[in-house]
Design a protein around this motif. Structure first.
Motif, short mmCIF file in Angstrom:
data_model
loop_
_atom_site.label_atom_id
_atom_site.label_comp_id
_atom_site.label_asym_id
_atom_site.label_seq_id
_atom_site.Cartn_x
_atom_site.Cartn_y
_atom_site.Cartn_z
N PRO A 105 0.83 -1.21 0.00
CA PRO A 105 0.00 0.00 0.00
C PRO A 105 0.87 1.27 0.00
O PRO A 105 1.96 1.28 0.56
N THR A 132 -0.05 6.96 -4.29
CA THR A 132 -1.38 6.43 -4.66
C THR A 132 -1.66 6.70 -6.13
O THR A 132 -2.09 5.81 -6.87
N GLU A 153 3.87 -6.05 2.26
CA GLU A 153 3.45 -5.36 3.49
C GLU A 153 3.62 -6.25 4.71
O GLU A 153 3.20 -7.41 4.72
#
Length: 173
Positions: A105, A132, A153
């Motif tokens: 992310p 993003t 992650e």
């Protein structure tokens, strides 16, 4: 099929760190396309980007990718974050071996990058927002380039490297 192991993904995904670990475990040489570009240009990355811009960098990157992919020795190749934007690069990398998209992310990537000011696409502005946007824009190209995706992650370098090598061995089976 024996070929190169290629790692792609956004900055901060772990391409260089995981790539070096995979190379060590496989007993293969490691190359980073960004480092190849800088070495060929003979100037620091920041200077190259400032004088030639992204277009000049990407043109040099295309040559570096072709050179790395043409190596007769099986390599572990870390592609720059935007390497997949060029359709020729995607074709060359896919044709040269097994391509893994390292993903995480944007907030995780931003945290990993910390205060690294050497990345021109992150200068000025909110890093999470920029990552993003880059991730959303590049996701289709990463998907087109990669044979598999490995989530990084919350995982150590060794855990990610083990997953990458597991995928590689399954692909080679």
């Amino acid at each position: 099929m024996q070929g190169h192991l290629v790692l792609v993904g956004l900055m901060g995904a772990g391409k260089t760190t995981v790539g070096k670990r995979c190379a060590e475990l496989l007993g293969r040489p490691f190359v980073d396309t960004d480092e190849l570009v800088v070495a060929a240009a003979g100037v620091p990355f920041e200077e190259l980007w400032a004088t030639e811009g992204e277009a000049g960098f990407r043109a040099r990157e295309r040559v570096a990718v072709a050179d790395a992919a043409a190596s007769p020795a099986a390599l572990v190749i870390a592609g720059g974050g935007g390497v997949v934007l060029d359709p020729d690069n995607r074709r060359v990398l896919r044709g040269s071996g097994f391509v893994v998209w390292l993903d995480a992310p944007p907030a995780v990537l931003a945290s990993r990058l910390g205060g690294d000011d050497s990345r021109p696409l992150l200068v000025g502005g909110d890093r999470v927002t920029t990552l993003t946007r880059l991730g959303d824009t590049r996701a289709p190209a990463y998907e087109a380039a990669a044979d598999v995706t490995v989530d990084t992650e919350g995982r150590t370098v060794d855990e990610v490297a083990a997953s990458v090598l597991e995928e590689l061995h399954a692909w080679n089976a």
